[in-house]
Design a protein around this motif. Structure first.
Motif, PDB file in Angstrom:
ATOM      1  N   GLN A   1      24.548 -16.674 -17.693  1.00 26.95           N
ATOM      2  CA  GLN A   1      24.633 -16.757 -19.054  1.00 26.95           C
ATOM      3  C   GLN A   1      23.832 -15.398 -19.827  1.00 26.95           C
ATOM      4  O   GLN A   1      23.973 -15.406 -20.916  1.00 26.95           O
ATOM      5  N   GLY A   2      22.929 -14.667 -18.917  1.00 26.40           N
ATOM      6  CA  GLY A   2      22.431 -13.468 -19.576  1.00 26.40           C
ATOM      7  C   GLY A   2      20.834 -13.369 -19.125  1.00 26.40           C
ATOM      8  O   GLY A   2      20.273 -12.353 -19.591  1.00 26.40           O
ATOM      9  N   ALA A   3      20.262 -14.344 -18.700  1.00 28.13           N
ATOM     10  CA  ALA A   3      18.971 -14.210 -18.346  1.00 28.13           C
ATOM     11  C   ALA A   3      18.578 -13.314 -17.214  1.00 28.13           C
ATOM     12  O   ALA A   3      19.455 -12.638 -16.370  1.00 28.13           O
ATOM     13  N   CYS A   4      17.314 -12.860 -16.972  1.00 31.28           N
ATOM     14  CA  CYS A   4      17.003 -11.918 -15.738  1.00 31.28           C
ATOM     15  C   CYS A   4      15.770 -12.989 -14.956  1.00 31.28           C
ATOM     16  O   CYS A   4      15.112 -13.566 -15.490  1.00 31.28           O
TER      17      CYS A   4
ATOM     18  N   PHE B   1      21.732 -10.455  -4.017  1.00 31.13           N
ATOM     19  CA  PHE B   1      21.175  -9.294  -4.393  1.00 31.13           C
ATOM     20  C   PHE B   1      22.003  -7.985  -3.881  1.00 31.13           C
ATOM     21  O   PHE B   1      21.386  -6.858  -4.166  1.00 31.13           O
ATOM     22  N   GLY B   2      23.013  -8.175  -3.452  1.00 35.12           N
ATOM     23  CA  GLY B   2      23.944  -7.018  -3.262  1.00 35.12           C
ATOM     24  C   GLY B   2      23.350  -6.077  -2.134  1.00 35.12           C
ATOM     25  O   GLY B   2      23.640  -4.962  -2.204  1.00 35.12           O
ATOM     26  N   ALA B   3      22.912  -6.722  -0.991  1.00 36.41           N
ATOM     27  CA  ALA B   3      22.039  -5.821  -0.108  1.00 36.41           C
ATOM     28  C   ALA B   3      22.322  -6.826   1.336  1.00 36.41           C
ATOM     29  O   ALA B   3      22.331  -8.012   1.081  1.00 36.41           O
TER      30      ALA B   3
ATOM     31  N   HIS C   1      20.433  -6.119  -8.957  1.00 42.12           N
ATOM     32  CA  HIS C   1      21.771  -6.519  -9.129  1.00 42.12           C
ATOM     33  C   HIS C   1      22.432  -7.446 -10.200  1.00 42.12           C
ATOM     34  O   HIS C   1      21.628  -8.355 -10.484  1.00 42.12           O
ATOM     35  N   PRO C   2      23.675  -7.118 -10.724  1.00 38.87           N
ATOM     36  CA  PRO C   2      23.788  -7.797 -11.845  1.00 38.87           C
ATOM     37  C   PRO C   2      24.337  -9.280 -11.251  1.00 38.87           C
ATOM     38  O   PRO C   2      25.011  -9.325 -10.166  1.00 38.87           O
ATOM     39  N   TYR C   3      24.414 -10.202 -12.103  1.00 42.08           N
ATOM     40  CA  TYR C   3      24.910 -11.642 -11.820  1.00 42.08           C
ATOM     41  C   TYR C   3      25.226 -12.108 -12.974  1.00 42.08           C
ATOM     42  O   TYR C   3      24.585 -12.770 -13.654  1.00 42.08           O
TER      43      TYR C   3
END
Length: 630
Positions: A438-441, A458-460, A516-518
């Motif tokens: 929803q937009g948090a980090c 994590f895209g790795a 990484h975007p989520y």
């Protein structure tokens, strides 16, 4: 009660009579107590924690007969009197002395926190003769007599107006060894229940120290059973806290960080119930005063409710134990042996008057940027402490929570120093990731921790994980600026970043920092234990200033509604909304040197007035200003 209300702050001290220390009840001199109280009141000390020493108030002995079997409990050689107090083994003479102390407190405008089971004090165990050698926490006979004593004491003083709160007792987790957290729970529930049976109005204060989220000394169990949690933040006794001089940032943040740590995990108010420098070798009198001044402003800015110094009087002339045993129990007082005040008392008095005369009245709660989530299997205090300090240096304000608790909404979550394979349950991690969607980090740093769903999150890809010994240097790149950090990593990962952006690499170019975007938010991963590394380093945080830049990097991924920023990592800033158009800023200089601070305000905000000081802040001092919209 006033000292529990958000935005209020009380200044006080712990008290033993100046002539006798822990022997004050057997060497009772009301004239000395009156003179002590008069001196405290003259310096605007209004809150005092006092201690009815347990064996003096319940002086029971056990008499044994044939074959060593228990025959009878008595007071010395005399049978227990046929009165409710007598049958509880409680000395009416001692209670009358305490009543005199309360009357003197009333005369001088003092309010009292009463440490009921004072069986541990300054390194010595004090128990009634009948209970000598018993496990005070676990033995049912010991618990029975404690319940009788506490009920009798509270019933006797239930109508006494000077008593503000009941404290379970002084650091009662030091009374005995105990096997499980459940043992301390049962003891605490017994004492708290005894208080509640006689007084359902006054708050019950924990009185414990050295608690953690899990284990035998458990924050949440104490919070379940009491109304107010307490910290006793002595740098000498708390891990990672005595690595720098007492009047510098690392040490001065100790009390604030630990109090918020307890409050966040326990979900109960918490205050500094006792603290001090433990003598002049830790810092001379002026250094101790600077330490106290900085801590007071820091605690007040973070809504930590009260600050009680240990102790009112010097005890250097007392020749009996514990003062004969231990150096750090002798030179602690606000007053010297000749009753002259020390500089630290000057600071407590000045701050007490400042709070009383604070123009806006109560200080509104500060704005919070994120939640630091502590996890299973780690050194939770090391990670909490250093996360808090690094965040403050980066201009972020944190609260604390534990990984098995339901988390409030926040723009930023930090999960530092993940250890093992069970740091957080799958269902709690899903709840947290839903907030990121929803937009948090969410920032995570790894110690020896393992995470499921690694590649998707994590895209790795991991090309291998292996044990590593010693430090490694990583190179962090932020906005084209690269800087090295030395970190202790027990394991290393060989990573291939497929979709993630890389913000840090090791000396071989291997990615160690990923973004990484989520969903609408971001996941930020550091594959080394930043926070534990900093905790274990010696020296001032200012000398390791590069580490907080990782936390500065996090700010870009978490939306903040704050209006102000500063550029000095040794100056803490808290922002307190008064209404939609006005905010108070509290700037605390945690360094002994003066600080010239540049204040950066969002468009539309301006300084309207200074309530204290200016943007040139003296060493170990504070500035307070109001900002408003145009």
């Amino acid at each position: 009660m006033e000292f529990l209300e958000s935005g209020t702050f009380r200044v006080g001290c712990n008290y033993w009579a100046s002539h006798a220390g822990t022997n004050m009840w057997r060497d009772w001199r009301p004239d000395v107590v009156e003179a002590d109280f008069a001196r405290l009141a003259s310096h605007n000390i209004r809150l005092v924690r006092v201690f009815p020493l347990w064996p003096d108030f319940q002086p029971i002995t056990a008499l044994y007969g044939n074959s060593g079997l228990l025959q009878e409990y008595r007071m010395g050689e005399e049978p227990l009197p046929d009165t409710p107090l007598g049958q509880a083994g409680v000395s009416e003479e001692a209670l009358e002395k305490f009543a005199q102390l309360c009357a003197l407190g009333k005369k001088y405008g003092l309010q009292l926190i009463v440490g009921l089971v004072t069986g541990w004090m300054s390194g010595r165990l004090y128990v009634p003769p009948a209970l000598s050698g018993k496990n005070i926490i676990q033995d049912p006979t010991a618990i029975m007599w404690q319940v009788r004593y506490v009920r009798s004491f509270v019933r006797y003083f239930q109508q006494e107006p000077t008593i503000l709160a009941w404290d379970l007792g002084n650091e009662c987790n030091c009374l005995a060894q105990f096997d499980t957290p459940e043992a301390l729970y049962v003891w605490s529930a017994s004492i708290a229940g005894a208080i509640r049976m006689e007084d359902s109005v006054r708050p019950i204060v924990s009185g414990m120290h050295g608690l953690l989220p899990e284990g035998k000394w458990n924050i949440r169990q104490q919070a379940e059973l009491t109304d107010v949690l307490t910290t006793h933040p002595y740098p000498l006794f708390t891990p990672w806290c005595d690595a720098a001089p007492i009047n510098t940032l690392r040490t001065e943040f100790h009390g604030t960080a630990e109090t918020l740590f307890y409050r966040g995990i326990g979900k109960k108010p918490c205050f500094v119930e006792e603290t001090g420098t433990l003598g002049p070798m830790m810092g001379d009198e002026e250094t101790a005063a600077a330490f106290a001044r900085t801590c007071l402003y820091s605690l007040w800015a973070h809504d930590c409710r009260a600050y009680l110094w240990w102790c009112a009087n010097e005890q250097i002339d007392l020749s009996f134990a514990p003062y004969d045993w231990c150096v750090i129990e002798r030179e602690l007082g606000l007053f010297r042996s000749d009753h002259s005040p020390k500089p630290v008392l000057r600071e407590l008095e000045a701050f007490s008057r400042f709070v009383e005369n604070f123009a806006p009245g109560k200080l509104p709660p500060r704005m919070v940027d994120g939640i630091c989530v502590l996890t299973r299997g780690q050194d939770s205090w090391a990670n909490a402490y250093m996360s808090f300090v690094l965040a403050k240096q980066a201009g972020l304000d944190l609260e604390f929570a534990y990984s098995d608790q339901q988390l409030p909404d926040a723009p930023l979550y930090l999960m530092p120093g993940i250890c093992g394979d069970a740091a957080i349950s799958a269902h709690r991690m899903r709840e947290l990731l839903a907030k990121v969607e929803q937009g948090a980090c969410l920032y995570l740093s790894l110690d020896d921790g393992l995470l499921s769903g690694f590649e998707a999150l994590f895209g790795a890809r991991s090309k291998g994980r292996f044990r590593f010994s010693g430090e490694e240097t990583i190179y962090v790149s932020v906005d084209g600026d690269s800087f090295p950090l030395c970190l202790q990593a027990p394991f290393r990962l060989k990573l291939e970043a497929e979709k993630a952006a890389v913000f840090a690499r090791d000396g071989e170019g291997n990615p160690v920092g990923l973004v990484h975007p989520y969903g609408k938010g971001h996941l930020v991963l550091l594959t080394a234990p930043l926070e534990r590394t900093v905790a274990q380093r010696q020296g001032r945080m200012e000398e390791a200033s590069g580490y907080h830049r990782v936390y500065q990097y996090l700010k870009r991924f978490a939306a903040s509604e704050k209006a102000a920023q500063i550029d000095r990592p040794n100056v803490g800033l808290t922002e307190h909304p008064v209404d939609d158009s006005r905010r108070l800023l509290v700037l605390v200089n945690y360094d002994p040197e003066p600080a010239e601070v540049a204040l950066h305000l969002r468009h539309g905000w301006n300084i309207s007035r200074f309530l204290k000081g200016s943007m040139t802040i003296p060493g170990n001092d504070c500035a307070i200003l109001e900002i408003c919209t145009v």
